[in-house]
Scaffold this active site. Structure first.
Site, PDB file in Angstrom:
ATOM      1  N   TYR A  61       0.828  -1.218   0.000  1.00  0.00           N
ATOM      2  CA  TYR A  61       0.000   0.000   0.000  1.00  0.00           C
ATOM      3  C   TYR A  61       0.861   1.265   0.000  1.00  0.00           C
ATOM      4  O   TYR A  61       0.455   2.281  -0.564  1.00  0.00           O
ATOM      5  CB  TYR A  61      -1.005  -0.017   1.161  1.00  0.00           C
ATOM      6  N   ARG A  77       1.499   1.862  -3.603  1.00  0.00           N
ATOM      7  CA  ARG A  77       0.302   2.402  -4.270  1.00  0.00           C
ATOM      8  C   ARG A  77       0.118   3.885  -3.907  1.00  0.00           C
ATOM      9  O   ARG A  77      -0.221   4.707  -4.734  1.00  0.00           O
ATOM     10  CB  ARG A  77      -0.956   1.640  -3.842  1.00  0.00           C
ATOM     11  N   ASN A 124     -13.288   2.700  -6.087  1.00  0.00           N
ATOM     12  CA  ASN A 124     -11.861   3.007  -6.184  1.00  0.00           C
ATOM     13  C   ASN A 124     -11.343   3.601  -4.886  1.00  0.00           C
ATOM     14  O   ASN A 124     -12.040   4.371  -4.226  1.00  0.00           O
ATOM     15  CB  ASN A 124     -11.600   3.975  -7.336  1.00  0.00           C
ATOM     16  N   HIS A 128     -15.091   1.123  -0.768  1.00  0.00           N
ATOM     17  CA  HIS A 128     -13.994   0.197  -0.496  1.00  0.00           C
ATOM     18  C   HIS A 128     -12.814   0.875   0.202  1.00  0.00           C
ATOM     19  O   HIS A 128     -11.699   0.368   0.176  1.00  0.00           O
ATOM     20  CB  HIS A 128     -13.534  -0.483  -1.797  1.00  0.00           C
ATOM     21  N   CYS A 188      -0.758   4.373  16.432  1.00  0.00           N
ATOM     22  CA  CYS A 188      -1.839   5.351  16.621  1.00  0.00           C
ATOM     23  C   CYS A 188      -1.562   6.206  17.861  1.00  0.00           C
ATOM     24  O   CYS A 188      -0.714   5.868  18.684  1.00  0.00           O
ATOM     25  CB  CYS A 188      -3.171   4.638  16.771  1.00  0.00           C
ATOM     26  N   GLY A 245     -17.354   1.938 -15.664  1.00  0.00           N
ATOM     27  CA  GLY A 245     -16.065   1.275 -15.510  1.00  0.00           C
ATOM     28  C   GLY A 245     -16.018   0.242 -14.407  1.00  0.00           C
ATOM     29  O   GLY A 245     -15.008   0.072 -13.749  1.00  0.00           O
ATOM     30  N   THR A 246     -17.120  -0.435 -14.196  1.00  0.00           N
ATOM     31  CA  THR A 246     -17.151  -1.459 -13.153  1.00  0.00           C
ATOM     32  C   THR A 246     -17.507  -2.816 -13.772  1.00  0.00           C
ATOM     33  O   THR A 246     -18.377  -2.908 -14.623  1.00  0.00           O
ATOM     34  CB  THR A 246     -18.069  -1.049 -11.971  1.00  0.00           C
ATOM     35  N   ASN A 250     -19.149   1.578 -20.077  1.00  0.00           N
ATOM     36  CA  ASN A 250     -18.045   0.671 -19.768  1.00  0.00           C
ATOM     37  C   ASN A 250     -17.266   0.363 -21.042  1.00  0.00           C
ATOM     38  O   ASN A 250     -17.741   0.618 -22.156  1.00  0.00           O
ATOM     39  CB  ASN A 250     -18.612  -0.618 -19.166  1.00  0.00           C
TER      40      ASN A 250
HETATM   41 ZN    ZN Z   1      -5.671   3.664  18.569  1.00  0.00          ZN
END
Ligand code: ZN
Length: 276
Positions: A94, A97, A132, A149, A176, A216-217, A242
């Protein structure tokens, strides 16, 4: 016999009556005008977007056909089990990304921009639901967006669930600040096997929609693939834009196939012409 004072009072009374009548007519006129506006309201539009709209901006996402996302197995990088097994690998995935998204190489395209234009015309009658996790809709100017998502530029405390904005890499020792014993931060992304976000709001909007437009799905992933059915049940006009017919393409009443950056602006211009 009319005294001057009585005559004066009568004249004042008549003048007042005229004013009251005028005001009354004005009110009826205004009421009719509001009635007319109420009879031709702006349509309520719900748009669902998927990977196809961001593909032309250079973002590659999970491919259902081979189960790979940027050459990684989806079980490894997009499931709670994958994260439990190798959190560093998942964070690194991630982080990469996130770096791509903030690098400047990735920009919103004409389809994102057209949807922002449609929202500007419809105001709060417009809701954009996206599968997305990128922020290209927001960067194009969209405001009323639900990321069902999750979002790449957010992380979440695994203990309290508190969500934080996050632009940079998540490092091994990042924790955190919300818990007594600082907890691990995970990507604020919905993984396979997890519940999508804000579903109540989405179904409520689908229940009131005059238009449901899917862009686009692929129609492979539920519950998003079921939205067209839900919208149709509630009487919405359904549109698919699409690259090719999706898995649920036959459910839509109107469809157009081609690149998102071409078919979406054309569709939006037609719709704007109808509204104005
Ligand atoms: Zn926390």
């Amino acid at each position: 016999m009319r005294t001057p004072r009585r005559r004066l009072r009568l004249a004042r009374y008549k003048k007042n009556r005229r004013k009251v009548q005028q005001r009354f007519r004005q009110r009826i006129f205004e009421r009719d005008r509001t009635l007319e506006i109420a009879m031709h309201p702006l349509p309520r539009v719900v748009v669902l977007t998927g990977a196809g709209i961001s593909a032309e901006s250079g973002i590659r996402t999970f491919r259902a056909a081979d189960g790979l996302w940027e050459e990684h197995k989806v079980e490894d990088v997009a499931t709670p089990e994958g994260f439990a097994h190798d959190p560093q690998k998942v964070q690194a995935f991630y982080n990469a990304r996130r770096r791509q998204l903030t690098s400047g190489d990735v920009q919103p395209n004409a389809a994102h921009q057209a949807l922002a234009e449609l929202e500007a015309a419809l105001g709060d009658h417009f809701l954009l639901v996206t599968q997305n996790i990128d922020n290209l809709h927001e960067r194009a100017g969209s405001r009323n967006v639900i990321h069902m998502h999750g979002e790449l530029l957010k992380v979440r405390c695994i203990s309290s669930g508190q969500v934080l904005h996050w632009q940079d890499d998540v490092k091994d020792d990042d924790r955190c600040h919300c818990c007594q014993f600082p907890s691990v931060l995970r990507p604020h992304v919905v993984w396979f096997g997890e519940m999508p976000l804000q579903m109540d709001e989405i179904y409520q909007a689908l229940g009131q929609a005059d238009y449901f437009i899917a862009i686009g799905t692929s129609g492979h992933v539920y519950p998003a693939a079921g939205f067209v059915h839900e919208a149709k049940l509630q009487g919405a006009h359904t549109v698919e834009l699409n690259l090719e017919p999706s898995q649920v393409g036959s459910e839509f009443e109107e469809k157009e196939y081609g690149l998102a950056s071409e078919v979406v602006p054309k569709f939006v211009q037609r719709m704007l012409a109808k509204i104005k």
